[in-house]
Design a protein around this motif. Structure first.
Motif, PDB file in Angstrom:
ATOM      1  N   ALA A 154      43.489  46.332  54.575  1.00 23.34           N
ATOM      2  CA  ALA A 154      42.972  46.403  55.942  1.00 23.34           C
ATOM      3  C   ALA A 154      44.025  45.816  56.869  1.00 23.34           C
ATOM      4  N   PHE A 155      44.298  46.479  58.003  1.00 22.14           N
ATOM      5  CA  PHE A 155      45.279  45.896  58.923  1.00 22.14           C
ATOM      6  C   PHE A 155      44.553  45.269  60.103  1.00 22.14           C
ATOM      7  N   ASP A 156      45.135  44.161  60.584  1.00 17.98           N
ATOM      8  CA  ASP A 156      44.438  43.330  61.559  1.00 17.98           C
ATOM      9  C   ASP A 156      45.425  42.708  62.533  1.00 17.98           C
ATOM     10  N   THR A 157      45.258  43.037  63.826  1.00 17.38           N
ATOM     11  CA  THR A 157      46.128  42.457  64.846  1.00 17.38           C
ATOM     12  C   THR A 157      45.761  41.014  65.159  1.00 17.38           C
ATOM     13  N   GLY A 158      44.650  40.523  64.620  1.00 18.99           N
ATOM     14  CA  GLY A 158      44.230  39.152  64.874  1.00 18.99           C
ATOM     15  C   GLY A 158      44.571  38.194  63.756  1.00 18.99           C
ATOM     16  N   SER A 159      45.298  38.648  62.736  1.00 21.65           N
ATOM     17  CA  SER A 159      45.673  37.797  61.603  1.00 21.65           C
ATOM     18  C   SER A 159      47.169  37.910  61.352  1.00 21.65           C
ATOM     19  N   ASP A 160      47.721  36.875  60.757  1.00 20.53           N
ATOM     20  CA  ASP A 160      49.154  36.841  60.488  1.00 20.53           C
ATOM     21  C   ASP A 160      49.487  37.068  59.016  1.00 20.53           C
ATOM     22  N   LEU A 161      48.842  36.348  58.130  1.00 25.74           N
ATOM     23  CA  LEU A 161      49.214  36.369  56.722  1.00 25.74           C
ATOM     24  C   LEU A 161      48.776  37.672  56.055  1.00 25.74           C
ATOM     25  N   THR A 162      49.720  38.315  55.393  1.00 25.65           N
ATOM     26  CA  THR A 162      49.407  39.450  54.521  1.00 25.65           C
ATOM     27  C   THR A 162      49.126  38.911  53.124  1.00 25.65           C
ATOM     28  N   TRP A 163      48.040  39.375  52.518  1.00 19.03           N
ATOM     29  CA  TRP A 163      47.733  38.923  51.165  1.00 19.03           C
ATOM     30  C   TRP A 163      47.131  40.070  50.352  1.00 19.03           C
ATOM     31  N   ALA A 164      47.233  39.933  49.030  1.00 18.37           N
ATOM     32  CA  ALA A 164      46.653  40.913  48.119  1.00 18.37           C
ATOM     33  C   ALA A 164      46.145  40.185  46.887  1.00 18.37           C
ATOM     34  N   GLN A 165      45.129  40.739  46.274  1.00 20.08           N
ATOM     35  CA  GLN A 165      44.618  40.155  45.021  1.00 20.08           C
ATOM     36  C   GLN A 165      45.687  40.265  43.930  1.00 20.08           C
ATOM     37  N   CYS A 166      45.787  39.224  43.126  1.00 19.71           N
ATOM     38  CA  CYS A 166      46.817  39.189  42.078  1.00 19.71           C
ATOM     39  C   CYS A 166      46.219  38.766  40.739  1.00 19.71           C
ATOM     40  N   LYS A 167      46.698  39.392  39.691  1.00 18.89           N
ATOM     41  CA  LYS A 167      46.373  38.919  38.350  1.00 18.89           C
ATOM     42  C   LYS A 167      47.102  37.608  38.098  1.00 18.89           C
ATOM     43  N   PRO A 168      46.565  36.698  37.326  1.00 18.59           N
ATOM     44  CA  PRO A 168      45.424  36.904  36.419  1.00 18.59           C
ATOM     45  C   PRO A 168      44.057  36.614  37.034  1.00 18.59           C
ATOM     46  N   CYS A 169      43.975  36.508  38.395  1.00 18.78           N
ATOM     47  CA  CYS A 169      42.702  36.185  39.052  1.00 18.78           C
ATOM     48  C   CYS A 169      42.124  34.906  38.446  1.00 18.78           C
ATOM     49  N   ALA A 170      42.883  33.836  38.599  1.00 19.31           N
ATOM     50  CA  ALA A 170      42.505  32.559  37.986  1.00 19.31           C
ATOM     51  C   ALA A 170      41.137  32.085  38.463  1.00 19.31           C
ATOM     52  N   GLY A 171      40.754  32.465  39.679  1.00 21.99           N
ATOM     53  CA  GLY A 171      39.426  32.122  40.165  1.00 21.99           C
ATOM     54  C   GLY A 171      38.502  33.314  40.036  1.00 21.99           C
ATOM     55  N   GLN A 172      38.477  34.149  41.066  1.00 20.92           N
ATOM     56  CA  GLN A 172      37.612  35.325  41.047  1.00 20.92           C
ATOM     57  C   GLN A 172      38.245  36.428  41.884  1.00 20.92           C
ATOM     58  N   CYS A 173      38.176  37.660  41.392  1.00 18.41           N
ATOM     59  CA  CYS A 173      38.602  38.823  42.161  1.00 18.41           C
ATOM     60  C   CYS A 173      37.438  39.793  42.294  1.00 18.41           C
ATOM     61  N   TYR A 174      37.308  40.389  43.446  1.00 15.55           N
ATOM     62  CA  TYR A 174      36.250  41.368  43.690  1.00 15.55           C
ATOM     63  C   TYR A 174      36.744  42.760  43.281  1.00 15.55           C
ATOM     64  N   LYS A 175      35.858  43.752  43.292  1.00 19.73           N
ATOM     65  CA  LYS A 175      36.236  45.116  42.935  1.00 19.73           C
ATOM     66  C   LYS A 175      37.095  45.737  44.027  1.00 19.73           C
ATOM     67  N   GLN A 176      38.154  46.429  43.612  1.00 24.01           N
ATOM     68  CA  GLN A 176      38.984  47.144  44.566  1.00 24.01           C
ATOM     69  C   GLN A 176      39.342  48.507  43.983  1.00 24.01           C
ATOM     70  N   VAL A 177      39.766  49.425  44.862  1.00 23.47           N
ATOM     71  CA  VAL A 177      40.085  50.777  44.437  1.00 23.47           C
ATOM     72  C   VAL A 177      41.368  50.819  43.615  1.00 23.47           C
ATOM     73  N   ASP A 178      42.421  50.169  44.123  1.00 17.98           N
ATOM     74  CA  ASP A 178      43.717  50.189  43.452  1.00 17.98           C
ATOM     75  C   ASP A 178      43.735  49.200  42.290  1.00 17.98           C
ATOM     76  N   PRO A 179      44.648  49.397  41.344  1.00 20.43           N
ATOM     77  CA  PRO A 179      44.833  48.380  40.303  1.00 20.43           C
ATOM     78  C   PRO A 179      45.242  47.058  40.945  1.00 20.43           C
ATOM     79  N   ILE A 180      44.689  45.962  40.466  1.00 19.18           N
ATOM     80  CA  ILE A 180      45.054  44.648  40.997  1.00 19.18           C
ATOM     81  C   ILE A 180      46.522  44.372  40.688  1.00 19.18           C
ATOM     82  N   PHE A 181      47.241  43.894  41.700  1.00 21.83           N
ATOM     83  CA  PHE A 181      48.675  43.670  41.549  1.00 21.83           C
ATOM     84  C   PHE A 181      48.957  42.624  40.471  1.00 21.83           C
TER      85      PHE A 181
END
Length: 481
Positions: A154-181
């Motif tokens: 999702a792109f957002d003009t009101g936020s600065d940091l770009t982030w993506a879900q990453c393996k090994p998801c040490a805490g918790q990752c939600y469902k996403q369409v693409d393979p988790i990075f």
């Protein structure tokens, strides 16, 4: 006798001439009314207000290397909807939108200088992270890593940091369409170490409460609706179509919880130092544009960089900086017209709290006085259509269009500093809640001191251009519709 006859003839001629005058006057009045109606209303088929179940790609927009396709998260163009993973729930969407608005308003309520705007000083902006987003509606696909892994953000003009879900998801990752990075499979990935000056700078500019974990630099971003992401500040190759950006700083999310379902993360287009705009300043000159698709079943674009020649149809207004929240893009809104009639709203109504343009807020929020004037005039011009009680508490001006094949919608224009007038696209005036329910797509702030937000519903179909170095924002109708 002759005198009587001539008087009679004169009487008949007078009556005929007067009748002809009345007919001509009525015809001219009708032509004037029709001309006014033609130029100050949008007549659309009611069926066209309902999104299609099939994706229609736009043929408009830049055809450059760094031009990404923009789609709506809840439309048929988003891959996940083929598996019925995401379904548009207006109630949920508008509740999330209100959470975002509340978060933005809370940011400015603590400003000691009364939320005043000043002309932007692009070279002295310090990085601050905007924290309003809970669930971005408009998404693009970029690539991370070597080899490349597609990530829908999702792109957002009101936020600065770009982030993506990453393996090994040490805490918790939600469902996403693409393979988790998976950073372990990328040859260009590196963690940012801690403690280091870079880590200290990053954590301070993003408001992260802690710095180190196993000698790795840690970030945490909490959003206004309770969603959050936490993980490691890292460097990676970001690929935008065929343009590669090496050593791009992003958040590699290990624990991501809340309302992000489906997307891989967030692409930050704010004005802070860690944003995509700032990190690619040498490549794209802090210049980007987008056109949000007219419906959830069509596409738009997000383009980084500019052409050698800027379209003459673009209207530029000064870009303002909010003194305490410099990640946001400020505007000088001065007035509104409905159906060609300029509303009697003092400019001080808008300048008291200021205005931002925001890609992540759905419904434009106006000062109470401005919204009341807009609503009153809009209702008068829509009096031929039956009003109904809204199925959503955000709206108070809704219509039952079940007995209408077409609807004539009053044109709405916004006026900005620099003498810029902007006619909103017809699709940004009514928000369709169902097959027959359409509502005025604006809402009033509860407090006149709350900042005005120019939301994405009103930006649909427009090309919106951000020239950060030139300190201006441009608008062009018909950008992708």
């Amino acid at each position: 006798m002759a005198t009587r006859f001539s008087s009679f003839v004169r009487c008949i001629l007078y009556i005929y001439s007067f009748s002809t005058f009345l007919c001509l006057h009525a015809h001219e009045a009708r032509e004037t009314t029709e001309s006014y109606h033609l130029h100050h209303t949008h007549t659309v088929q009611v069926s066209s207000l309902i999104p299609s179940s099939t994706c229609t790609a736009s043929t408009k927009g830049p055809k450059r290397e760094a031009s990404l396709t923009v789609i709506h998260k809840y439309g048929p163009c988003f891959q996940s909807n083929k598996d019925q993973l995401l379904v548009l729930n207006h109630t949920e969407l508008l509740l999330q939108d209100q959470s975002r608005v509340n978060s933005i308003h809370s940011m400015f309520s603590n400003n000691s200088d009364g939320n005043k705007l000043r002309e932007s000083q692009a070279t002295t902006i310090s990085a601050k992270s905007g924290l309003p987003i809970g669930d971005g509606n408009y998404v693009v696909t970029v690539s991370l890593g070597t080899p490349k892994t597609n990530q829908t953000l999702a792109f957002d003009t009101g936020s600065d940091l770009t982030w993506a879900q990453c393996k090994p998801c040490a805490g918790q990752c939600y469902k996403q369409v693409d393979p988790i990075f998976d950073p372990s499979k990328s040859t260009s990935y590196t963690n940012i170490s801690c403690p280091t000056p870079l880590c200290t700078q990053l954590t301070s500019t993003t408001g992260s409460p802690r710095q180190c974990s196993n000698s790795k630099c840690v970030y945490r971003v909490d959003y206004g609706d309770g969603s959050f992401t936490t993980g490691y500040f890292s460097k990676e190759r970001l690929t935008i179509i065929s343009d590669a950006v090496d050593n791009f700083i992003f958040g590699c999310g290990q624990d991501n919880e809340g309302l992000f379902n489906g997307i891989a993360g967030l692409l930050g287009l704010g004005r802070g130092q860690v944003s995509l705009v700032k990190q690619t300043a040498q490549k794209y000159s802090q210049f980007f544009s987008y056109c949000l698709p007219s419906t959830t079943s069509s596409t738009g674009y997000l383009t980084l960089g500019k052409d050698s020649e800027i379209s003459s149809s673009l209207k530029f207004t000064p870009m303002l900086t909010l003194s305490q929240r410099q990640s946001f893009y400020g505007l000088n809104l001065t007035g509104i017209s409905v159906g060609g009639q300029r509303l009697s709203i003092p400019t001080s109504v808008f300048s008291t709290a200021g205005t931002i343009i925001d890609s992540g807020t759905v419904i434009t929020r106006l000062p109470p006085t401005a919204y009341n004037a807009l609503r009153t005039t809009f209702r008068q011009m829509m009096r031929n259509y039956p009003m109904i009680s809204s199925s959503d508490p955000l709206f108070d001006t809704c219509y039952d269009l079940s007995k209408s094949q077409s609807v004539s919608i009053p044109n709405i224009s916004f006026f900005f500093g620099g003498g810029v007038s902007l006619d909103l696209n017809k699709v940004g005036i009514l928000y369709v809640l169902g097959q027959t329910e359409a509502c005025l797509a604006f809402a009033g702030n509860t407090d006149p001191r709350n900042i005005t937000i120019f939301g994405n519903e009103q930006q649909k179909g427009l090309e919106v251009v951000y020239d950060v170095v030139g300190e201006r924002i441009g608008f062009r109708p018909g950008g992708c519709s």
